[in-house]
Design a protein around this motif. Structure first.
Motif, mmCIF file in Angstrom:
data_model
loop_
_atom_site.group_PDB
_atom_site.id
_atom_site.type_symbol
_atom_site.label_atom_id
_atom_site.label_comp_id
_atom_site.label_asym_id
_atom_site.label_seq_id
_atom_site.Cartn_x
_atom_site.Cartn_y
_atom_site.Cartn_z
ATOM 1 N N GLN A 65 0.960 -0.903 0.004
ATOM 2 C CA GLN A 65 0.000 0.099 0.013
ATOM 3 C C GLN A 65 0.998 1.182 -0.079
ATOM 4 O OE1 GLN A 65 -3.479 -0.397 -0.067
ATOM 5 N NE2 GLN A 65 -3.354 1.686 -0.626
ATOM 6 N N TYR A 125 -10.190 -2.110 -5.427
ATOM 7 C CA TYR A 125 -8.746 -1.786 -5.426
ATOM 8 C C TYR A 125 -8.743 -0.396 -4.995
ATOM 9 C CZ TYR A 125 -3.987 -2.452 -7.371
ATOM 10 O OH TYR A 125 -2.803 -2.511 -7.162
ATOM 11 N N TRP A 153 -7.440 2.854 -3.342
ATOM 12 C CA TRP A 153 -6.452 3.524 -3.196
ATOM 13 C C TRP A 153 -4.942 2.721 -3.608
ATOM 14 C CZ3 TRP A 153 -7.535 4.464 2.591
ATOM 15 C CH2 TRP A 153 -8.648 5.176 2.667
ATOM 16 N N GLY A 154 -5.153 1.814 -4.574
ATOM 17 C CA GLY A 154 -4.267 0.967 -5.003
ATOM 18 C C GLY A 154 -3.173 1.532 -6.068
ATOM 19 N N ALA A 182 -2.035 -3.068 -3.781
ATOM 20 C CA ALA A 182 -3.008 -2.523 -2.519
ATOM 21 C C ALA A 182 -3.220 -3.663 -1.748
ATOM 22 C CB ALA A 182 -4.438 -2.171 -3.431
#
Length: 822
Positions: A530, A622, A624-625, A729
Motif C-alpha cells: 500500500q 482496489y 487507493w491501489g 493494494a
C-alpha cells in the motif's frame, strides 16, 4: 403426418392472421424485457437468472391467454362437432393445436433475443446457463400449454378457460416452492414436501435456470405434458358417451397416479445430467478427480442426519441431495471414495446427560452435535434440533469434521470435502508466516473504573488490527499460521512454506535480506503493498482529501527481479462510491458520498480468467491501489515467468504524487499515458539472492541485535524454484472491506496457489461467477435500454401492420376480380 401439418397450418394462420397474436408477442416482449432492464444497470451484472426467475409468473398468465380460445372458441362457434366429424383422429387435432401454440410461444420467447445479445456485447455472460434457462422456459411453457389446452376443452367460455388455466398454472408452480411447501407441512407434515417434489413445477424448473439439464426434470415436463394432452383427447372423444363424466374422472385419477409414480420412480436415479455452465460448476471437477487418483487408500465419509420426517420442511430433501453429491464423488473416485449414512435422533441426546455412553455422546466428543434450525409448524415459527454433519476418515489420520451441512452449503460441499481430504494426504500441516501491522494499546484507566462501577470487567490492553480476518481465514482453511513482525525475535520459522507480507512500511535492509533469502531458498512470498493512504475531511462546501505516503520500501528488493510498485497515483474512470462520516445537516451527523477515481473498482473483465487465482472471482475494490512496473529485459535475463493477474481498465491513467488530492488530477489527463496497467502479478522461477556474497545487514533501529556470532557475508545457498506474488493494494484485505466482493477469496486463492498448487483453487472457483460489467457511458445505457425494451416490439408492430395491409390488398384484389367476372 399430412393431417397434422394441415391442422398445424390452420391454427398458425388463426394466430397470425389476426392482430391479437402480434399484440400478445409485443406485450410479452415488453413485460419481460422491461422488467429485466429496470434493474439491469443498477445490478451491473451480465446475468439472466433474474429474467428466468420471473418468467414463470408471466407464463402463468400469458400461456392461458394463448390456449383459452383453442377449444372454447370452437365450441362457442359451433364448429367443434364439425371438426370432430373430419376423417382426422382426435389425437392429431390435439397435437396440431398443441404444436401451433408451442410455435407461437417459441416465437414470443425468441422476441427477447436482444437481452443475451446485449449481455454478450457488454460483459462475459455464461452462455451455457442462458441456453439452459431458455430451454427450461420453453419446456415449462409447453407444460403450461398442455394444461391450458386440456382446460380449454372442458370450458365453453374463453374467459372461464383463461381464469381456470391461470389458477391451475399458478398452483402447480407455487406448489414447487419452498415457502408453500413449508406452509403446508406446518399443517400436514410431509404433504407439502411431497407436492413440491413430485407435482410442483418450480422445483424442476430451477435446475434449468442454474444451467443444469437433468433427465428427471425433463421427464417431469414431458410426462406431464403428455398426460394432459391424452386427457384432452380422451374427453373430446368420449364426452358424448354414457357415463362420460365418471369415466373421465377415473381417467384423471389414473393419469395423476401415473404422473406421481413416474416422478417417484425417476427421483431415485438419473438417466443423464448435463452441466451447461461455463467451467461445469455443478459437476465433479478435474482437480477433485486428480486428488482421488493420488489417494493411497480409500477415504470414508460418514453422513449423520436426522430422519427425513424429523427435518423441517425446507430440508426434507437434504438427505437425498447430499447422498446424490456423495454418489457423484464415489463414481468419480473409481473406488477410492466410500460413504455411509447414519440416521440420528437429536431427541436421544438427553440420555448422554444422565451419564450413559451413547453414540450421540461419542459423536459429541468428535465435534458432531445436533444444531438448531428454523421451522414453521401450523403457521408458527419455531426451531428444531437436527443432525446434519459429515466425518472424513483417511488411513490413521485424525477424523476431519464438517459440523453443519445445510441446503445453502451444498454448492460448496465439493470444496469443503476435497480441501479436507487433500490436507489429510499431506505429510505436515502447511505453514504460513503472516507479516501484517497491528498495534497493542492500553485501555484507558478511567474507562476501566467506569466499567468496574457498572459491574463489568475490561482487559488491560486490546489490539488494533485491520487484518485480523486473514489469520482466522488461514486457520479455517487448515493452515498453521505464525503472526510475526519480522524482527530479530520474530523471524521466519524454518518450516515456513509461504511468507505473506501485507502493508509493509519502511522495510529495513535486514528485513529485505530475510525475505530475499527465504524466496531464493524456494519459499513462496506474497506482497500486498500500500503506497498511499487517504484521509477524507468533509467541510462546509467542499471535501478535503489528504494523501499520506506510507513508504513501504519494497522497490529496493523487487527491482532485483524486474518488478516495482509505481510511485505515481493510479486513477481510473471505473470507480466506486464510498460513504464517509463527518457530514452534518443541522444538528445531525450524516454520511457523505464520495466518488473519486482512486476508489478503483475491478470487474471480472480486468481479471485473468486463465489463471486459477483470479478465474471465477467476484469483483474487487482496489481502494487507493497503485500500478506495478515490469522490466521485461531483467526478467528475461533471469528466466522468470510473469503472469498478470489483475489490470486496470483502458480508462486509467497515472499522475504525480500530491499531498493534497484536488481537481488538478484532471488537468491534461487526456494527454497522459492510458492503461491498462498491471495491478497484481505472479512471478515464477529461480530468484537470485541479491545479498549473495555480501555482509549480512544488521537489524534496524529499534530491533534487538542478534546474539549469534556475526556473519561476514551471506553463505552461498543453492537457489530453488519459487513463486512471488505482488499486489499493489492492501486495503482490500482490511476488515472493513475483506468480507465484501471477492477479496477474501482472492487472498486464500493466492495463498493456496503459492503453497499447495492450483487444485484446491480450481475446486473453490467452481461457483457462479460474479459477472459484473464494466463502466458504461450514459448514451450507451440509453441505447441498450431502448434496444432491449422497444426494438423487438416496434419490429413486430411493423410486421403485423404490413401483414394486415397485405391481407387487405389481397382481399381487395380478390373482390375486384369477382366484380369484373360478374
Amino acid at each position: 403426418m399430412k393431417n397434422l401439418i394441415t391442422i398445424l397450418n390452420r391454427e398458425l394462420k388463426a394466430y397470425f392472421n389476426s392482430a391479437i397474436a402480434y399484440i400478445f408477442i409485443i406485450v410479452f416482449a415488453l413485460l419481460n424485457s422491461g422488467l429485466y432492464m429496470t434493474q439491469f444497470f443498477l445490478s451491473g451484472r451480465a446475468d439472466m437468472r433474474p429474467f428466468f426467475t420471473f418468467i414463470p409468473f408471466i407464463l402463468c398468465v400469458f400461456i392461458p391467454a394463448i390456449t383459452m380460445r383453442l377449444w372454447a372458441e370452437e365450441r362457442k362457434g359451433n364448429t367443434l362437432e364439425m371438426l370432430l366429424t373430419f376423417p382426422v383422429p382426435v389425437r392429431i387435432l390435439v397435437l396440431g393445436k398443441f404444436l401451433a401454440g408451442l410455435f407461437f410461444y417459441a416465437a414470443a420467447l425468441l422476441s427477447t433475443f436482444v437481452i443475451p445479445l446485449m449481455l454478450f456485447v457488454l460483459g462475459r455472460p455464461d452462455m451455457g446457463m442462458i441456453a439452459g434457462g431458455y430451454l427450461g422456459s420453453l419446456i415449462l411453457g409447453a407444460f403450461f400449454l398442455a394444461v391450458g389446452i386440456f382446460i380449454s376443452g372442458l370450458c365453453a367460455d374463453q374467459i372461464v378457460a383463461f381464469i381456470v388455466a391461470m389458477m391451475v398454472s399458478f398452483s402447480l408452480y407455487l406448489a414447487g416452492t419452498d415457502f408453500v411447501a413449508m406452509s403446508i407441512d406446518g399443517w400436514l407434515p410431509g404433504f407439502g414436501s411431497l407436492l413440491k417434489t413430485y407435482f410442483g413445477t418450480a422445483n424442476h424448473f430451477d435446475a434449468f435456470v442454474r444451467g443444469v439439464v437433468d433427465s428427471r426434470d425433463v421427464i417431469y415436463f414431458i410426462l406431464g405434458s403428455t398426460l394432459f394432452l391424452i386427457l384432452n383427447g380422451f374427453w373430446l372423444e368420449g364426452r358424448m358417451r354414457s357415463k362420460a363424466r365418471q369415466v373421465f374422472v377415473a381417467a384423471v385419477l389414473i393419469c395423476a397416479g401415473i404422473f406421481f409414480t413416474g416422478n417417484w420412480f425417476c427421483a431415485g436415479f438419473s438417466l443423464g445430467r448435463f452441466d451447461l455452465t461455463e467451467g461445469r460448476i455443478y459437476t465433479v471437477s478435474q482437480a477433485a478427480r486428480e486428488i482421488f487418483e493420488d489417494l493411497k487408500s480409500p477415504v470414508t465419509v460418514k453422513f449423520y442426519a436426522s430422519p427425513k420426517e424429523k427435518m423441517p420442511a425446507g430440508m426434507k430433501t437434504l438427505e437425498e441431495d447430499v447422498i446424490g453429491k456423495l454418489e457423484e464423488f464415489r463414481v468419480a473416485s473409481k473406488g477410492k471414495f466410500q460413504y455411509k449414512l447414519f440416521h440420528m435422533d437429536a431427541a436421544e441426546t438427553s440420555a448422554a446427560q444422565n451419564g450413559e455412553e451413547t453414540m450421540q455422546s461419542q459423536l459429541a466428543r468428535k465435534g458432531i452435535e445436533p444444531f438448531q434450525i428454523q421451522s414453521i409448524d401450523a403457521d408458527e415459527v419455531g426451531v428444531k434440533l437436527i443432525y446434519s454433519s459429515l466425518s472424513i476418515s483417511y488411513k490413521e489420520k485424525p477424523e476431519e469434521i464438517i459440523a453443519q451441512v445445510i441446503p445453502d452449503s451444498l454448492q460448496e460441499l465439493e470444496y469443503l470435502l476435497m480441501s479436507k481430504i487433500y490436507r489429510m494426504t499431506l505429510n505436515k500441516m502447511p505453514h504460513v508466516a503472516l507479516v501484517a501491522p497491528y498495534e497493542d494499546r492500553q485501555v484507558d484507566p478511567q474507562m476501566q473504573m467506569l466499567l468496574a462501577q457498572l459491574g463489568a470487567s475490561a482487559p488491560d490492553s486490546y489490539r488494533e488490527d485491520n487484518y485480523e480476518y486473514l489469520p482466522l481465514l488461514l486457520r479455517q482453511e487448515g493452515y498453521e499460521v505464525s503472526r510475526i513482525r519480522l524482527q530479530k525475535n520474530e523471524t521466519i520459522a524454518p518450516d515456513t512454506d509461504t511468507l505473506v507480507i501485507v502493508e509493509p512500511e519502511l522495510l529495513s535492509d535486514r528485513q529485505r535480506y530475510e525475505i530475499a533469502r527465504f524466496l531464493s531458498g524456494g519459499g513462496s512470498v506474497m506482497f500486498a503493498v500500500q503506497n498511499y493512504e487517504y484521509q477524507y475531511q468533509p467541510q462546509a462546501a467542499a471535501l478535503s482529501v489528504m494523501v499520506h505516503d506510507k513508504k513501504p520500501s519494497v522497490n529496493e528488493l523487487l527491482e532485483n527481479w524486474g518488478l516495482s510498485v509505481n510511485s505515481k497515483i493510479l486513477l481510473d474512470e471505473q470507480h466506486e462510491v464510498i460513504n464517509i462520516s463527518g457530514g452534518r445537516v443541522g444538528p445531525f451527523s450524516m454520511p457523505v458520498p464520495v466518488k473519486l477515481p482512486v476508489q478503483i473498482y475491478l470487474t471480472p473483465q480486468e481479471m485473468n480468467e486463465n489463471v486459477s487465482i483470479t478465474s471465477h472471482l467476484s469483483s474487487l475494490f482496489y481502494l487507493w491501489g497503485s500500478a506495478l512496473d515490469i522490466d521485461p529485459v531483467k526478467m528475461a535475463d533471469q528466466k522468470l515467468k510473469l503472469t498478470t493477474l489483475l489490470s486496470s481498465t483502458t480508462h486509467s491513467w497515472l499522475v504525480d504524487f500530491m499531498p493534497e488530492f484536488d481537481g488538478s488530477y484532471l488537468l491534461g489527463a487526456e494527454s497522459l499515458k492510458r492503461g491498462p496497467f498491471p495491478l497484481a502479478v505472479l512471478v515464477e522461477g529461480i530468484f537470485k539472492n541479491p545479498y549473495q556474497g555480501q555482509a549480512v545487514p544488521a537489524w534496524g533501529e529499534g530491533q534487538e541485535e542478534s546474539s549469534e556470532p556475526a556473519v561476514e557475508s551471506e553463505p552461498r545457498i543453492e537457489s530453488k524454484p519459487a513463486k512471488l506474488l505482488v499486489v499493489g493494494a492492501a486495503t482490500m484485505f482490511q476488515k472493513q472491506l475483506a468480507q465484501s466482493g471477492g477479496h477474501l477469496n482472492f487472498f486464500i486463492n493466492a495463498v493456496d496457489a503459492l503453497t499447495l498448487g492450483d487444485r484446491l483453487v480450481n475446486i473453490r472457483s467452481k461457483r457462479p461467477i460474479d459477472r459484473s460489467i464494466g463502466r458504461i457511458s450514459t448514451p450507451a445505457k440509453l441505447f441498450w435500454r431502448l434496444s432491449a425494451t422497444l426494438l423487438v416490439p416496434v419490429l413486430i408492430a411493423l410486421l403485423g401492420t404490413f401483414r394486415v395491409m397485405l391481407r387487405r390488398k389481397v382481399k381487395h384484389d380478390y373482390l375486384k376480380s369477382l366484380s369484373h367476372n360478374a
